[in-house]
Scaffold this active site. Structure first.
Site, PDB file in Angstrom:
ATOM      1  N   HIS A 121      33.302 -20.531 -37.294  1.00 23.32           N
ATOM      2  CA  HIS A 121      33.743 -20.123 -35.954  1.00 23.32           C
ATOM      3  C   HIS A 121      35.257 -19.881 -36.037  1.00 23.32           C
ATOM      4  O   HIS A 121      35.933 -20.517 -36.842  1.00 23.32           O
ATOM      5  CB  HIS A 121      33.433 -21.290 -35.011  1.00 23.32           C
ATOM      6  N   ASP A 198      32.840 -29.163 -38.936  1.00 22.60           N
ATOM      7  CA  ASP A 198      32.755 -28.671 -37.569  1.00 22.60           C
ATOM      8  C   ASP A 198      31.317 -28.946 -37.107  1.00 22.60           C
ATOM      9  O   ASP A 198      30.383 -28.271 -37.543  1.00 22.60           O
ATOM     10  CB  ASP A 198      33.069 -27.171 -37.559  1.00 22.60           C
ATOM     11  N   GLN A 201      27.852 -27.480 -33.385  1.00 18.49           N
ATOM     12  CA  GLN A 201      26.462 -27.021 -33.212  1.00 18.49           C
ATOM     13  C   GLN A 201      25.441 -27.980 -33.809  1.00 18.49           C
ATOM     14  O   GLN A 201      24.249 -27.686 -33.777  1.00 18.49           O
ATOM     15  CB  GLN A 201      26.267 -25.630 -33.830  1.00 18.49           C
ATOM     16  N   LYS A 224      29.022 -28.977 -25.202  1.00 21.82           N
ATOM     17  CA  LYS A 224      27.836 -28.454 -25.905  1.00 21.82           C
ATOM     18  C   LYS A 224      26.759 -29.520 -26.057  1.00 21.82           C
ATOM     19  O   LYS A 224      25.686 -29.260 -26.561  1.00 21.82           O
ATOM     20  CB  LYS A 224      28.236 -27.887 -27.256  1.00 21.82           C
ATOM     21  N   CYS A 362      32.633 -15.367 -31.572  1.00 25.29           N
ATOM     22  CA  CYS A 362      33.795 -16.038 -32.173  1.00 25.29           C
ATOM     23  C   CYS A 362      33.616 -16.248 -33.677  1.00 25.29           C
ATOM     24  O   CYS A 362      34.053 -17.260 -34.227  1.00 25.29           O
ATOM     25  CB  CYS A 362      34.084 -17.380 -31.513  1.00 25.29           C
TER      26      CYS A 362
HETATM   27  C1  LIG Z   1      31.662 -23.716 -29.764  1.00 27.01           C
HETATM   28  C2  LIG Z   1      32.053 -23.913 -31.177  1.00 27.01           C
HETATM   29  C3  LIG Z   1      33.366 -24.240 -31.513  1.00 27.01           C
HETATM   30  C4  LIG Z   1      34.475 -24.342 -30.498  1.00 27.01           C
HETATM   31  O1  LIG Z   1      34.209 -25.288 -29.530  1.00 27.01           O
HETATM   32  P1  LIG Z   1      35.136 -25.369 -28.210  1.00 27.01           P
HETATM   33  O2  LIG Z   1      34.334 -26.236 -27.316  1.00 27.01           O
HETATM   34  O3  LIG Z   1      35.294 -23.977 -27.709  1.00 27.01           O
HETATM   35  O4  LIG Z   1      36.416 -25.979 -28.624  1.00 27.01           O
HETATM   36  C5  LIG Z   1      33.652 -24.452 -32.836  1.00 27.01           C
HETATM   37  N1  LIG Z   1      32.712 -24.329 -33.778  1.00 27.01           N
HETATM   38  C6  LIG Z   1      31.436 -24.016 -33.506  1.00 27.01           C
HETATM   39  C7  LIG Z   1      30.440 -23.929 -34.604  1.00 27.01           C
HETATM   40  C8  LIG Z   1      31.076 -23.778 -32.183  1.00 27.01           C
HETATM   41  O5  LIG Z   1      29.821 -23.445 -31.905  1.00 27.01           O
END
Ligand SMILES: *Cc1c(COP(=O)(O)O)cnc(C)c1O
Length: 403
Positions: A121, A198, A201, A224, A362
């Site tokens: 992302h 990260d 997800q 999320k 993104c």
């Molecule tokens: C949504 C997302 C982000 C960013 O999250 P924010 O809540 O916008 O800070 C980073 N990495 C992944 C894989 C995402 O899906």
């Protein structure tokens, strides 16, 4: 097993209509809807327990502080971190990664290398590029293949004596690929290199255990995982966090301040300057309670079944092309149909009450990889149903006929 009908009653928005059609919300990868218990906890705290944390001796301030620290322990347990000192509240994944880029980044020198993957992302790319501009650090990229699987041979070959950090997403928000993080962390550690995950997800969809992964940093966003926006988490091993300088300066993060010399608080406060989002952290704790009351194993099993069902039925659509076919995959399906523009598809589905995301999500390097501009993405939650998937499939067929 999951009682979807009962679960849906916890989410008032799911029984609303758009353009007089029942809402079919399939944009959970962008943000999830909130259960009543989370929304009401926020309201309740404002009505009965609102005061600034840490600074006050008075009753309300103590109570608010307790809730903040209980939330920290809740998150610690949720990701199985050894200590609540290793849980730092941020605004979300983006801020958590920026914190590491800014603070860990201070420890790096010109020519040092950071490994990231091609499927990150933007929030796990751009902070490292800013650091590269600031410090002369070099980025090395792990490519993925046509199926959306990272090339582990190339990954292993990217390590050098100058590698300082690896940053990879647990689950791709476009391809749905679940990366073999545990094995990738072990590889990095064999080179004495720390690893940032990260987990934006993965945390909403499966049990994530930082001790099992043995990662050094892990970031996720509250919004999320059924919590409000504006709250997120950075987990970091104290052996790294202790060595890192503060991220921002201000109140809450200092021990003593004078114009000659300021000393900082210990973990985790060193990284939490200013009044924290103490309403959000409590609501996050309740959202984690909520998902655990359903059961992460149940959530994972149900969402996988739903994704399988979606892939099977979407496959019937003439001219559909999927992006991401990894054997190990999560509740995200990206596709294009014939030469219908992703934005046209999204706009027309919207008129049928179906909320999907369109565009580059993104993650523009993924689009570049496939030579496309964007995709249509349906992303699922445990509150979605097979009937909703049927509505999506019928909707796409209807839209396709119009072109
Ligand atoms: C949504 C997302 C982000 C960013 O999250 P924010 O809540 O916008 O800070 C980073 N990495 C992944 C894989 C995402 O899906």
């Amino acid at each position: 097993m999951i009682d979807v009908k009962k679960i849906r009653e916890d989410f008032p928005i799911l029984s609303t209509k758009v353009y007089d059609k029942p809402l079919v919300y399939l944009d959970n990868g962008a943000t999830t809807q909130k259960p009543r218990c989370v929304v009401e906890a926020e309201r309740e705290q404002y009505y009965t327990l609102n005061a600034n944390v840490h600074r006050g001796v008075h009753f309300l301030s103590q109570q608010a502080t307790d809730l903040l620290e209980q939330a920290r322990c809740r998150v610690r347990d949720f990701v199985n971190a050894p200590s609540e000192k290793e849980i730092i509240f941020t605004r979300g994944t983006t801020e958590a990664i920026n914190l590491v880029a800014s603070s860990f980044g201070e420890l790096l020198d010109e020519g040092d290398e950071i490994i990231v993957s091609e499927m990150e992302h933007h929030s796990d790319i751009v902070p490292w590029q800013l650091l590269a501009n600031r410090k002369g650090v070099v980025l090395r990229i792990i490519p993925f293949d046509e199926e959306g699987v990272l090339d582990q041979t190339v990954y292993k070959s990217l390590f050098s004596a100058k590698t300082r950090l690896v940053c990879v997403t647990h689950v791709s928000n476009v391809l749905g690929t679940i990366n073999p993080i545990k094995e990738m962390v072990a590889e990095a550690h064999a080179h004495n290199v720390p690893f940032l995950v990260d987990a934006a997800q993965s945390v909403p969809h499966m049990k994530v255990d930082v001790r099992e992964l043995d990662c050094d940093f892990l970031a996720f966003s509250g919004h999320k995982v059924y919590a409000p926006t504006g709250i997120g988490v950075l987990y970091g091993k104290s052996e790294w966090l202790d060595r890192m300088p503060p991220y921002q300066g201000g109140g809450e993060m200092i021990s003593t301040v004078s114009f000659e010399k300021t000393t900082f608080e210990g973990l985790p406060y060193k990284f939490e300057a200013g009044t924290p989002n103490y309403i959000g952290s409590h609501a996050l704790a309740l959202a984690l309670d909520y998902v655990e009351s359903i059961g992460m194993e149940n959530i994972e099993a149900y969402e996988r079944e739903l994704t399988r069902y979606a892939l099977d039925h979407l496959s019937e659509i003439e001219g559909i092309r999927f992006f991401g076919n990894a054997p190990d995959r999560d509740a995200v399906v990206s596709f294009l149909v014939g030469d219908i523009h992703h934005l046209d598809m999204g706009t027309l589905l919207d008129r049928l009450g179906i909320a999907v995301r369109t565009g580059h999500h993104c993650a523009q390097p993924i689009m570049t990889h496939y030579g496309i501009e964007g995709t249509v993405r349906a992303s699922f939650s445990f509150y979605n149903t097979k009937e909703e998937v049927d509505v999506l499939v019928e909707g796409i067929k209807r839209v396709s006929k119009m072109f």
